[in-house]
Write a protein that holds these residues in place. Structure first.
Motif, PDB file in Angstrom:
ATOM      1  N   ARG A 103      -1.441 -10.432 -12.501  1.00 56.91           N
ATOM      2  CA  ARG A 103      -0.802 -10.494 -11.187  1.00 56.91           C
ATOM      3  C   ARG A 103       0.504 -11.278 -11.211  1.00 56.91           C
ATOM      4  O   ARG A 103       1.236 -11.305 -10.244  1.00 56.91           O
ATOM      5  CB  ARG A 103      -1.747 -11.133 -10.173  1.00 56.91           C
ATOM      6  CG  ARG A 103      -2.953 -10.258  -9.847  1.00 56.91           C
ATOM      7  CD  ARG A 103      -3.747 -10.872  -8.723  1.00 56.91           C
ATOM      8  NE  ARG A 103      -4.912 -10.072  -8.408  1.00 56.91           N
ATOM      9  CZ  ARG A 103      -5.804 -10.389  -7.489  1.00 56.91           C
ATOM     10  NH1 ARG A 103      -5.645 -11.489  -6.786  1.00 56.91           N
ATOM     11  NH2 ARG A 103      -6.846  -9.620  -7.260  1.00 56.91           N
ATOM     12  N   SER A 162       3.522  -9.289 -10.288  1.00 59.92           N
ATOM     13  CA  SER A 162       3.450  -8.543  -9.023  1.00 59.92           C
ATOM     14  C   SER A 162       4.814  -8.513  -8.367  1.00 59.92           C
ATOM     15  O   SER A 162       5.729  -9.253  -8.737  1.00 59.92           O
ATOM     16  CB  SER A 162       2.456  -9.221  -8.066  1.00 59.92           C
ATOM     17  OG  SER A 162       2.956 -10.489  -7.722  1.00 59.92           O
ATOM     18  N   PRO A 170      -0.267 -12.438  -1.775  1.00 65.79           N
ATOM     19  CA  PRO A 170      -0.656 -11.034  -1.614  1.00 65.79           C
ATOM     20  C   PRO A 170      -2.018 -10.877  -0.949  1.00 65.79           C
ATOM     21  O   PRO A 170      -2.237  -9.923  -0.191  1.00 65.79           O
ATOM     22  CB  PRO A 170      -0.671 -10.497  -3.054  1.00 65.79           C
ATOM     23  CG  PRO A 170       0.262 -11.388  -3.796  1.00 65.79           C
ATOM     24  CD  PRO A 170       0.059 -12.740  -3.190  1.00 65.79           C
ATOM     25  N   SER A 171      -2.950 -11.803  -1.216  1.00 71.26           N
ATOM     26  CA  SER A 171      -4.275 -11.725  -0.587  1.00 71.26           C
ATOM     27  C   SER A 171      -4.163 -11.917   0.917  1.00 71.26           C
ATOM     28  O   SER A 171      -4.771 -11.175   1.698  1.00 71.26           O
ATOM     29  CB  SER A 171      -5.217 -12.776  -1.186  1.00 71.26           C
ATOM     30  OG  SER A 171      -5.522 -12.486  -2.531  1.00 71.26           O
ATOM     31  N   ARG A 202      -1.612 -11.288   2.795  1.00 70.63           N
ATOM     32  CA  ARG A 202      -0.920 -10.148   3.392  1.00 70.63           C
ATOM     33  C   ARG A 202      -1.790  -8.894   3.390  1.00 70.63           C
ATOM     34  O   ARG A 202      -1.821  -8.138   4.372  1.00 70.63           O
ATOM     35  CB  ARG A 202       0.397  -9.912   2.644  1.00 70.63           C
ATOM     36  CG  ARG A 202       1.375 -11.045   2.873  1.00 70.63           C
ATOM     37  CD  ARG A 202       2.621 -10.957   2.025  1.00 70.63           C
ATOM     38  NE  ARG A 202       3.472 -12.124   2.285  1.00 70.63           N
ATOM     39  CZ  ARG A 202       4.608 -12.367   1.670  1.00 70.63           C
ATOM     40  NH1 ARG A 202       5.067 -11.531   0.754  1.00 70.63           N
ATOM     41  NH2 ARG A 202       5.308 -13.455   1.969  1.00 70.63           N
ATOM     42  N   ARG A 203      -2.501  -8.677   2.307  1.00 74.62           N
ATOM     43  CA  ARG A 203      -3.364  -7.496   2.238  1.00 74.62           C
ATOM     44  C   ARG A 203      -4.449  -7.559   3.301  1.00 74.62           C
ATOM     45  O   ARG A 203      -4.708  -6.566   4.003  1.00 74.62           O
ATOM     46  CB  ARG A 203      -3.998  -7.398   0.847  1.00 74.62           C
ATOM     47  CG  ARG A 203      -4.877  -6.163   0.671  1.00 74.62           C
ATOM     48  CD  ARG A 203      -5.443  -6.078  -0.721  1.00 74.62           C
ATOM     49  NE  ARG A 203      -6.337  -7.185  -1.038  1.00 74.62           N
ATOM     50  CZ  ARG A 203      -6.035  -8.211  -1.818  1.00 74.62           C
ATOM     51  NH1 ARG A 203      -4.833  -8.294  -2.382  1.00 74.62           N
ATOM     52  NH2 ARG A 203      -6.901  -9.170  -2.059  1.00 74.62           N
ATOM     53  N   ARG A 242      -3.163  -6.918   6.849  1.00 72.91           N
ATOM     54  CA  ARG A 242      -2.987  -5.486   7.114  1.00 72.91           C
ATOM     55  C   ARG A 242      -4.336  -4.803   7.314  1.00 72.91           C
ATOM     56  O   ARG A 242      -4.515  -3.998   8.238  1.00 72.91           O
ATOM     57  CB  ARG A 242      -2.247  -4.824   5.952  1.00 72.91           C
ATOM     58  CG  ARG A 242      -0.784  -5.266   5.794  1.00 72.91           C
ATOM     59  CD  ARG A 242      -0.090  -4.408   4.760  1.00 72.91           C
ATOM     60  NE  ARG A 242       1.278  -4.859   4.505  1.00 72.91           N
ATOM     61  CZ  ARG A 242       1.616  -5.633   3.479  1.00 72.91           C
ATOM     62  NH1 ARG A 242       0.683  -6.032   2.612  1.00 72.91           N
ATOM     63  NH2 ARG A 242       2.855  -6.000   3.290  1.00 72.91           N
ATOM     64  N   GLU A 243      -5.296  -5.100   6.440  1.00 73.45           N
ATOM     65  CA  GLU A 243      -6.588  -4.441   6.524  1.00 73.45           C
ATOM     66  C   GLU A 243      -7.308  -4.750   7.829  1.00 73.45           C
ATOM     67  O   GLU A 243      -7.992  -3.906   8.392  1.00 73.45           O
ATOM     68  CB  GLU A 243      -7.459  -4.871   5.328  1.00 73.45           C
ATOM     69  CG  GLU A 243      -6.986  -4.326   3.990  1.00 73.45           C
ATOM     70  CD  GLU A 243      -7.777  -4.884   2.812  1.00 73.45           C
ATOM     71  OE1 GLU A 243      -8.600  -5.803   3.056  1.00 73.45           O
ATOM     72  OE2 GLU A 243      -7.575  -4.423   1.677  1.00 73.45           O
TER      73      GLU A 243
END
Length: 337
Positions: free
Chosen positions: A7, A10, A323-324, A326-327, A330-331
């Motif tokens: 990662r 990334s 990233p966690s 942000r992901r 969104r989810e």
């Protein structure tokens, strides 16, 4: 928690490398002795949270130490609100000369691009991460008169009647955890957003809300007085300060929302700050742990024992956690104006 080396390359990691490269180019445009001359006048640290939070305590303790070591006044201004972006924008739009800095919960700049409809700045490009100090265990607590006394009882209660829960920062890991918990259990959690732990705790003590969360620096006094009761450690390891209180994983909840959302207070400068100044600030944060009585007191109150993150370990932490955040945002379809 081990870092995932794959990662490190990334998209977020690449953007931070670009930002660091831009900072280096900007520094070359300045006089060669720009870092050596700094500081010659007062430094301002903008805190993204209100007084009564680990963020404020960390900012003020570091300001005191930095003032002693640098020989100039270092003052703290609290600018809570806007998901941390009031403070972040104020700093990002300041001159990149080492005289205006930000101490923010790192979840706020991590969240901003996906949580806010119109973020005022690009937190990946406009802010330069310098150092990070952990906040120790973050604990979920309930009002002393709330009928549920354990996490299991809170969840059972929430399936019958909504639980009103305070959130110390819009888009925080706590808010993401609650959203995931609602999906996993069918519980009803009404989230009330505050501009910091202090204001949230006042309502929690008064019984206006049922539950909240915060670092031990924030909730410790309430625990000592019996005004609130701990039910779950949301971030960090088990603590002697919280005997018998489970972590999410101990209660059977696993996955990114429960295991990856670490929190810390991160020191930033405007992008373009000369690398030599950034390095000196990072070194100050590291040395404060052993040399500053006030920093030691803050870390003891937090029950924080982790290292100060700078340089490559800091970049790895950002590449893993941002990233966690942000992901999952969104989810879970979280969005604020």
């Amino acid at each position: 928690m081990p870092f995932d080396s794959e990662r490190l390359h990334s998209a977020l990691g690449r953007r931070h490398l670009l930002a660091l490269g831009a900072a280096s180019l900007a520094a070359h445009a300045l006089p060669a002795n720009a870092g050596d001359a700094w500081p010659t006048r007062p430094i301002r640290i903008v805190a993204g949270q209100a007084p009564g939070s680990s963020n404020d305590s960390t900012a003020r303790a570091f300001a005191d130490y930095a003032s002693q070591k640098l020989g100039v006044p270092v003052v703290v201004e609290n600018k809570p609100g806007g998901g941390g972006m009031i403070a972040a924008e104020n700093v990002a739009r300041s001159a990149p000369d080492g005289y205006t800095l930000l101490i923010s919960l790192h979840s706020q700049p991590a969240q901003a691009p996906v949580l806010l409809k119109k973020p005022p700045i690009d937190t990946d490009r406009d802010l330069l991460p310098i150092a990070a100090m952990g906040v120790g265990p973050v604990v979920g607590v309930v009002n002393k008169d709330f009928p549920a006394r354990t996490l299991e009882e809170v969840i059972a209660y929430s399936k019958k009647k909504p639980v009103n829960i305070g959130n110390y920062s819009i888009g925080s890991g706590w808010q993401l955890m609650l959203a995931q918990l609602a999906k996993d259990t069918g519980g009803q959690f009404n989230v009330v957003n505050y501009k910091g732990t202090g204001a949230m705790l006042m309502d929690l003590y008064a019984g206006t809300i049922d539950m909240g969360a915060g670092s031990l620096a924030g909730v410790g006094a309430g625990l000592d007085k019996g005004a609130i009761r701990p039910v779950v450690i949301t971030v960090g390891e088990r603590s002697g300060r919280l005997p018998g209180i489970p972590r999410w994983v101990d209660a059977g909840f696993k996955g990114p929302a429960y295991e990856d959302l670490a929190e810390c207070n991160m020191l930033f400068a405007p992008a373009g700050t000369p690398p030599e100044i950034a390095r000196r600030l990072a070194d100050l944060m590291v040395s404060s742990v052993s040399e500053s009585p006030r920093i030691k007191t803050v870390r003891e109150a937090l029950h924080e024992e982790g290292p100060i993150l700078t340089g490559e370990p800091l970049r790895q932490f950002i590449d893993r956690t941002w990233p966690s955040y942000r992901r999952m945002t969104r989810e879970l379809n979280l969005k604020v104006d």
